[in-house]
Write an enzyme that holds these catalytic residues in place. Structure first.
Site, short mmCIF file in Angstrom:
data_model
loop_
_atom_site.label_atom_id
_atom_site.label_comp_id
_atom_site.label_asym_id
_atom_site.label_seq_id
_atom_site.Cartn_x
_atom_site.Cartn_y
_atom_site.Cartn_z
N GLU A 58 -3.81 -8.05 -0.89
CA GLU A 58 -3.36 -8.63 0.37
C GLU A 58 -2.19 -7.83 0.90
O GLU A 58 -1.38 -7.33 0.12
CB GLU A 58 -2.89 -10.09 0.20
CG GLU A 58 -3.99 -11.13 0.17
CD GLU A 58 -4.46 -11.39 -1.25
OE1 GLU A 58 -3.79 -10.94 -2.19
OE2 GLU A 58 -5.51 -12.05 -1.40
N TYR A 97 -3.47 2.17 2.09
CA TYR A 97 -4.69 1.53 1.59
C TYR A 97 -5.93 2.08 2.31
O TYR A 97 -6.96 2.33 1.67
CB TYR A 97 -4.60 0.01 1.76
CG TYR A 97 -3.43 -0.62 1.01
CD1 TYR A 97 -3.04 -0.11 -0.23
CD2 TYR A 97 -2.74 -1.71 1.51
CE1 TYR A 97 -1.97 -0.68 -0.92
CE2 TYR A 97 -1.67 -2.28 0.83
CZ TYR A 97 -1.30 -1.74 -0.39
OH TYR A 97 -0.25 -2.30 -1.08
C1 LIG Z 1 4.09 0.97 0.66
C2 LIG Z 1 4.77 1.85 -0.40
C3 LIG Z 1 4.27 1.43 -1.77
C4 LIG Z 1 4.38 3.31 -0.14
O1 LIG Z 1 5.00 4.09 -1.16
P1 LIG Z 1 5.53 5.58 -0.88
O2 LIG Z 1 5.80 6.22 -2.19
O3 LIG Z 1 6.65 5.55 0.08
O4 LIG Z 1 4.26 6.24 -0.17
P2 LIG Z 1 3.75 7.74 -0.28
O5 LIG Z 1 4.90 8.70 -0.18
O6 LIG Z 1 2.85 7.88 -1.45
O7 LIG Z 1 2.92 7.85 1.09
C5 LIG Z 1 1.51 7.72 1.09
C6 LIG Z 1 1.06 7.40 2.51
O8 LIG Z 1 1.42 6.05 2.85
C7 LIG Z 1 1.75 6.01 4.24
N1 LIG Z 1 3.18 5.69 4.39
C8 LIG Z 1 4.07 5.52 3.39
N2 LIG Z 1 5.27 5.20 3.90
C9 LIG Z 1 5.12 5.16 5.22
C10 LIG Z 1 6.00 4.85 6.31
N3 LIG Z 1 7.29 4.54 6.10
N4 LIG Z 1 5.50 4.87 7.57
C11 LIG Z 1 4.21 5.16 7.78
N5 LIG Z 1 3.33 5.48 6.81
C12 LIG Z 1 3.78 5.46 5.55
C13 LIG Z 1 1.49 7.37 4.81
O9 LIG Z 1 0.12 7.40 5.22
C14 LIG Z 1 1.72 8.24 3.59
O10 LIG Z 1 1.07 9.49 3.67
P3 LIG Z 1 1.89 10.75 4.29
O11 LIG Z 1 3.23 10.79 3.62
O12 LIG Z 1 1.00 11.90 3.96
O13 LIG Z 1 2.01 10.46 5.76
C15 LIG Z 1 6.32 1.75 -0.30
O14 LIG Z 1 6.70 1.99 1.04
C16 LIG Z 1 6.89 0.41 -0.74
O15 LIG Z 1 7.09 0.16 -1.93
N6 LIG Z 1 7.16 -0.47 0.24
C17 LIG Z 1 7.81 -1.75 -0.04
C18 LIG Z 1 6.94 -2.65 -0.86
C19 LIG Z 1 5.59 -2.86 -0.21
O16 LIG Z 1 5.47 -3.11 0.99
N7 LIG Z 1 4.52 -2.79 -1.04
C20 LIG Z 1 3.17 -3.02 -0.60
C21 LIG Z 1 2.91 -4.48 -0.55
S1 LIG Z 1 1.25 -4.84 0.05
#
Ligand SMILES: CC(C)(COP(=O)(O)OP(=O)(O)OC[C@H]1O[C@@H](n2cnc3c(N)ncnc32)[C@H](O)[C@@H]1OP(=O)(O)O)[C@@H](O)C(=O)NCCC(=O)NCCS
Length: 153
Positions: free
Chosen positions: A110, A122
């Site tokens: 979710e 995702y």
């Molecule tokens: C969502 C989350 C897990 C992504 O982790 P991350 O290590 O920052 O992501 P990555 O560096 O692996 O990025 C992978 C892709 O995700 C997307 N993405 C990640 N952060 C993003 C941002 N701030 N804005 C837009 N796209 C984003 C992009 O498509 C990115 O690919 P790109 O860097 O080539 O553009 C992280 O932001 C997080 O922990 N957020 C808070 C908790 C949360 O919301 N968890 C998910 C609950 S459903």
């Protein structure tokens, strides 16, 4: 050379001893974070709980519940200081592999409609929107919907 190797991301199962560090990260990521008890319960229940470390730092973690023929990603988190460096992608890939190694045929999660960063990640992995669960999450304004997403394994 060895310094570079030391800094390679390392995935390993989460332990109770990690929870102090997990609980330093979790409240900074969510308006309604998991409690320590939620993580304790996940470990006790035998859910697939993993952390990723880098250079001795806890960069991220997540929790996957594997049930009968389906897996459900309950938590996926990257510490604020480690975001946008590919850890979310690595963690999600890891959990998809764990799910594929089980007898699950589908994997679900979710996500809040407002969480565009996670939704992008995702979709990149092939998750598709299945339905909207109305009022699933608590939010500052009452409740917020959740998008249920899934992939076939
Ligand atoms: C969502 C989350 C897990 C992504 O982790 P991350 O290590 O920052 O992501 P990555 O560096 O692996 O990025 C992978 C892709 O995700 C997307 N993405 C990640 N952060 C993003 C941002 N701030 N804005 C837009 N796209 C984003 C992009 O498509 C990115 O690919 P790109 O860097 O080539 O553009 C992280 O932001 C997080 O922990 N957020 C808070 C908790 C949360 O919301 N968890 C998910 C609950 S459903």
């Amino acid at each position: 050379m060895s310094a570079q190797l030391d800094n390679l991301p390392e995935f390993r199962p989460m332990r109770a001893a990690d929870l102090d560090r997990v609980m330093q990260i979790e409240p900074n990521l969510y308006t309604h974070p998991w409690t320590r008890g939620n993580f304790d319960d996940s470990l006790t229940a035998g859910y697939s709980c993993w952390v990723v470390e880098c250079g001795g730092n806890l960069a991220g973690y997540g929790v996957l519940m594997i049930g009968v023929r389906e897996a459900h990603l309950l938590n996926l988190s990257v510490a604020a200081a480690w975001q946008r460096r590919g850890f979310g992608r690595m963690l999600l890939g890891h959990f998809v592999n764990v799910a594929r190694g089980s007898d699950a045929a589908q994997m679900f999660l979710e996500v809040r409609p407002s969480n565009l960063a996670a939704r992008r990640l995702y979709v990149e992995f092939g998750f598709r929107e299945i339905t909207v669960r109305r009022g699933y999450y608590p939010s500052g304004r009452g409740r917020e919907d959740a998008i249920l997403m899934g992939i076939g394994l």
